[in-house]
Design a protein around this motif. Structure first.
Motif, PDB file in Angstrom:
ATOM      1  N   TYR A   1       0.887  -1.166   0.098  1.00 38.53           N
ATOM      2  CA  TYR A   1       0.003   0.067   0.032  1.00 38.53           C
ATOM      3  C   TYR A   1       0.715   1.360  -0.028  1.00 38.53           C
ATOM      4  O   TYR A   1       2.062   1.143   0.353  1.00 38.53           O
ATOM      5  CB  TYR A   1      -0.938   0.183   1.126  1.00 38.53           C
TER       6      TYR A   1
ATOM      7  N   GLU B   1       0.672   5.655   0.826  1.00 40.31           N
ATOM      8  CA  GLU B   1      -0.189   6.774   1.308  1.00 40.31           C
ATOM      9  C   GLU B   1       0.141   8.092   0.524  1.00 40.31           C
ATOM     10  O   GLU B   1       1.086   8.265  -0.020  1.00 40.31           O
ATOM     11  CB  GLU B   1       0.091   7.149   2.808  1.00 40.31           C
ATOM     12  N   THR B   2      -1.097   9.079   0.261  1.00 37.68           N
ATOM     13  CA  THR B   2      -0.827  10.339  -0.597  1.00 37.68           C
ATOM     14  C   THR B   2      -1.718  11.185   0.180  1.00 37.68           C
ATOM     15  O   THR B   2      -2.371  11.059   1.346  1.00 37.68           O
ATOM     16  CB  THR B   2      -0.897  10.103  -1.745  1.00 37.68           C
TER      17      THR B   2
ATOM     18  N   LYS C   1      -4.745  14.370  -0.495  1.00 40.66           N
ATOM     19  CA  LYS C   1      -5.821  14.796  -1.656  1.00 40.66           C
ATOM     20  C   LYS C   1      -5.885  16.658  -1.599  1.00 40.66           C
ATOM     21  O   LYS C   1      -6.318  17.051  -2.727  1.00 40.66           O
ATOM     22  CB  LYS C   1      -7.214  14.461  -1.081  1.00 40.66           C
TER      23      LYS C   1
ATOM     24  N   ARG D   1      -1.146  11.307  -9.820  1.00 44.42           N
ATOM     25  CA  ARG D   1      -0.890   9.974  -9.503  1.00 44.42           C
ATOM     26  C   ARG D   1       0.270   9.449 -10.306  1.00 44.42           C
ATOM     27  O   ARG D   1       0.109   9.496 -11.363  1.00 44.42           O
ATOM     28  CB  ARG D   1      -2.126   8.994  -9.687  1.00 44.42           C
TER      29      ARG D   1
ATOM     30  N   LEU E   1      -3.587   4.215  -0.644  1.00 42.68           N
ATOM     31  CA  LEU E   1      -3.865   3.905  -1.823  1.00 42.68           C
ATOM     32  C   LEU E   1      -3.252   2.506  -2.238  1.00 42.68           C
ATOM     33  O   LEU E   1      -2.390   2.011  -1.318  1.00 42.68           O
ATOM     34  CB  LEU E   1      -2.523   4.691  -2.773  1.00 42.68           C
ATOM     35  N   GLU E   2      -3.828   1.754  -3.216  1.00 41.33           N
ATOM     36  CA  GLU E   2      -3.620   0.281  -3.246  1.00 41.33           C
ATOM     37  C   GLU E   2      -3.432  -0.182  -4.727  1.00 41.33           C
ATOM     38  O   GLU E   2      -3.741   0.764  -5.714  1.00 41.33           O
ATOM     39  CB  GLU E   2      -4.914  -0.640  -2.745  1.00 41.33           C
TER      40      GLU E   2
ATOM     41  N   TYR F   1      -1.775   2.661  -9.208  1.00 40.44           N
ATOM     42  CA  TYR F   1      -2.322   2.943  -7.790  1.00 40.44           C
ATOM     43  C   TYR F   1      -3.589   3.820  -7.783  1.00 40.44           C
ATOM     44  O   TYR F   1      -3.846   4.448  -8.631  1.00 40.44           O
ATOM     45  CB  TYR F   1      -1.501   3.462  -6.787  1.00 40.44           C
ATOM     46  N   GLU F   2      -4.479   3.068  -6.986  1.00 46.09           N
ATOM     47  CA  GLU F   2      -5.868   3.899  -6.797  1.00 46.09           C
ATOM     48  C   GLU F   2      -6.163   3.978  -5.260  1.00 46.09           C
ATOM     49  O   GLU F   2      -5.794   3.494  -4.361  1.00 46.09           O
ATOM     50  CB  GLU F   2      -7.028   3.094  -7.604  1.00 46.09           C
ATOM     51  N   GLU F   3      -6.918   4.977  -4.840  1.00 49.25           N
ATOM     52  CA  GLU F   3      -7.824   5.076  -3.642  1.00 49.25           C
ATOM     53  C   GLU F   3      -8.374   3.846  -3.144  1.00 49.25           C
ATOM     54  O   GLU F   3      -9.183   3.368  -3.825  1.00 49.25           O
ATOM     55  CB  GLU F   3      -8.386   6.467  -3.474  1.00 49.25           C
TER      56      GLU F   3
END
Length: 687
Positions: A473, A475-476, A478, A510, A593-594, A667-669
């Protein structure tokens, strides 16, 4: 040994069809073994590895040979289970002919289709033996019809059963037109059963037609006279088999030793010798097309189709001689690795035993011990006449586990042990995840992985536990946050620590990673501290605020700060930068994010709806579909967390008929409810 009298073949089947039992029966009937080895009793001389005896399936290719009617027959007995398809493909690559062993109770399962695809890929002449005709609800004619339909071949019976199911007592040989009954492996000629005469005449006529079709001269004679001599039938059938026009089908029961001798006659009379198969195509080290004739006087060349790490003898390389004569000792070139290999021994494999050998000629399988550089799939040849036979593409790994050594001793030995296992089994993929520091083992299925772990313990004394790999995973953030200020001040007597930094923090698109920008004006912060500030931020990126995963897609602008002539230092600014970033990111709406994987799934039409429904249930998106050779290829994107064991699930949905490839996409949330679980698990692990 006269090459024209050599036959070599690979036995192929789905798991449980009796392939290894047939090989044991052939050895016994030919007088090579004094006792009939049985897989179910653990007395098989071909399935000798403990992992094979435990599961009662073939896991590793076994080799043996025997004599029949002044011919020498070499055979390979590879696995029938999907999990070990790489071994099977390499064995098929090494052989001249294929013998399909068919289970009359279930003639063609998915695995039969898969192994027959190898036969077609390498263009092997093929024969079939329909086994288990003594079982309930079996029918020879029906089994032949299923073969024709599912494998898209012309199945030509060369034998026909006498009696059905439990009353099976013998066979009629359509080539010699003799009827045989069998008792304890011994055969005797009997009168043709009157109820079969009409059927036998019909099949015999078909056989002559097939023989005639293979040769223009024979066809002309057949049309004029309506009959061919026995020699002409053999000639026509041999040609048709060699050219792949049809598959001769024999039959019987391995358990009752019915039909073994006629099958051996079929192998000797109708399957081609290495000479009849002709030259093998290869290429020069420069990539130009080349070939070698299967002649004992040609320059030596051979392929290594299997490697076995023996605890006493070391590395054993199993070879198929392609051209030339291999002496007991000498020097060979490995043109793929550009090294010369000296060897001083030669043997013929006989199950787990080795028989010393003075020389080997084209068509033979042999073992060369203690080659230092050569691996499975390599070519060895005359240093003065280099040639490469390209290794086939092996099935790709579909299931990955993390290995956790159980003790310090296991941890120390695991690296070298895994390298040796990979030499034996090139379909294994071994890697290390730098982020999680896990050792990852990828294989062709659950049984493949489990058998590998058992072998790791038995052969190398390394014990491990398995788990699914940790999901990487990220992290980011927004939203941006400007004017984040942090002062680091410490005074404990003597020289203190002082640093103050002012940041603006912005999200990036992203996949952009991390960007650090310095826009200082004036001299509030000497420029020599800027690298320390960037280093401090990069350290803080390693563990995000939500669950401790790396932070990505963030821009940090260092626009101002304060320093002290005496108390400021690189260390002070590193600490200040790290804390300032940690403070600011909390206010930037951090998210998890995954990894999203791209899947290409090939499935039969009738299960396409089930597969698509399953993808949707896994939070996946179907991107498109396209037909391919009677199947459908589904393109989809699915979170990695949902497809770590997809190989097992797809097998269950499609009955083993589905295949897939998977690669990282983006990667997506993570959805909020799932993110909460991940964060809770991370906090639990920290305790």
């Amino acid at each position: 040994m006269e090459i024209a009298k050599i036959r070599n073949l690979v036995l192929l089947s789905q798991s449980g069809a009796g392939k290894t039992s047939l090989a044991e029966a052939m050895l016994f009937i030919a007088g090579k073994t004094g006792k009939l080895g049985r897989v179910d009793e653990g007395s098989s001389i071909l399935d000798f590895e403990p992992e094979e005896q435990k599961r009662k399936i073939t896991i590793s290719t076994a080799c043996h040979h025997f004599s029949w009617k002044k011919h020498e027959i070499f055979f390979l007995d590879p696995p029938g289970d999907d999990n070990f398809n790489a071994e099977t493909k390499l064995a098929t690559w090494a052989a001249d002919n294929a013998l399909l062993v068919i289970d009359a109770t279930a003639p063609v399962k998915v695995q039969t289709e898969k192994v027959f695809a190898f036969v077609k890929e390498f263009g092997l002449p093929c024969a079939a033996f329909i086994n288990k005709l003594d079982r309930e609800h079996t029918d020879f004619d029906q089994a032949c019809a299923v073969l024709e339909e599912r494998l898209e071949i012309r199945a030509v019976p060369v034998a026909y059963p006498i009696g059905r199911e439990e009353n099976l007592s013998g066979i009629v040989d359509l080539l010699t037109m003799k009827a045989y009954e069998f008792s304890d492996g011994k055969l005797k000629i009997v009168d043709m059963p009157s109820e079969l005469e009409e059927k036998i005449e019909e099949l015999r006529a078909n056989l002559i037609e097939y023989a005639a079709e293979s040769d223009d001269d024979l066809l002309e004679k057949f049309l004029e006279e309506g009959e061919l001599t026995a020699e002409e039938i053999v000639k026509g059938l041999k040609r048709g088999i060699l050219e792949g026009r049809f598959v001769p089908v024999s039959c019987g029961s391995v358990d009752k030793l019915i039909g073994i001798q006629p099958l051996l006659d079929l192998i000797v009379e109708f399957l081609p010798s290495p000479v009849e198969r002709g030259p093998r195509e290869g290429k020069t080290p420069e990539g130009e097309p080349d070939r070698r004739e299967p002649h004992p006087e040609a320059p030596i060349s051979l392929i290594i189709f299997k490697t076995f790490m023996d605890p006493y003898a070391g590395r054993l390389s199993f070879a198929r001689i392609v051209s030339g004569t291999l002496k007991k000792e000498g020097t060979l070139l490995n043109p793929i690795r550009d090294v010369k290999e000296k060897y001083a021994n030669l043997a013929i494999p006989e199950g787990k035993e080795m028989s010393p050998c003075e020389q080997a000629v084209p068509g033979m399988f042999c073992v060369i011990p203690k080659l230092s550089e050569t691996k499975t799939g390599d070519t060895l040849c005359d240093p003065e006449a280099p040639i490469i036979y390209p290794m086939p593409t092996l099935p790709h790994a579909v299931l990955t586990y993390a290995l956790h050594p159980e003790s310090r001793s296991d941890e120390e030995k695991i690296g070298a042990a895994l390298v040796k296992l990979q030499e034996e089994d090139p379909s294994l993929v071994i890697s290390r995840d730098e982020e999680s520091r896990e050792i990852l083992l990828s294989g062709l299925g659950q049984i493949h992985i489990e058998a590998t772990i058992e072998k790791l313990s038995r052969k190398y004394g390394v014990n491990v536990k398995l788990s699914l790999p940790k999901i990487p995973y990220r992290e980011t953030i927004k939203k941006p946050k400007e004017g984040v200020i942090y002062r680091h001040k410490k005074q404990t007597g003597g020289r203190g620590q002082f640093a103050e930094v002012h940041f603006n923090i912005y999200p990036l698109p992203r996949g952009q990673g991390f960007e650090f920008v310095e826009t200082l004006v004036g001299m509030n912060v000497p420029r020599n501290f800027v690298p320390a500030v960037e280093k401090g931020v990069r350290q803080a990126l390693e563990k995000g605020p939500l669950a401790g995963y790396p932070v990505v897609d963030v821009k940090v602008q260092f626009y101002d700060g304060k320093s002290h002539e005496v108390d400021s230092s690189d260390m002070a600014f590193m600490i200040a930068a790290s804390q300032c970033f940690k403070k600011g990111i909390q206010e930037c709406q951090p998210i998890l994010l995954e990894p999203i994987m791209e899947l290409e799934i090939e499935v039969p039409d009738d299960v396409m709806g089930d597969v698509i429904g399953d993808i949707n249930a896994r939070r996946g998106r179907v991107l498109g579909m396209e037909p391919k050779a009677g199947k459908q290829v589904i393109m989809a994107q699915v979170p990695l967390a949902e497809v770590q064991r997809y190989a097992l699930d797809l097998n269950a949905i499609t009955g083993g008929r589905g295949t897939f490839r998977m690669k990282f996409s983006h990667y997506e949330e993570v959805p909020p409810q799932i993110a909460e679980k991940i964060m809770a698990e991370a906090k639990e692990e920290e305790k």
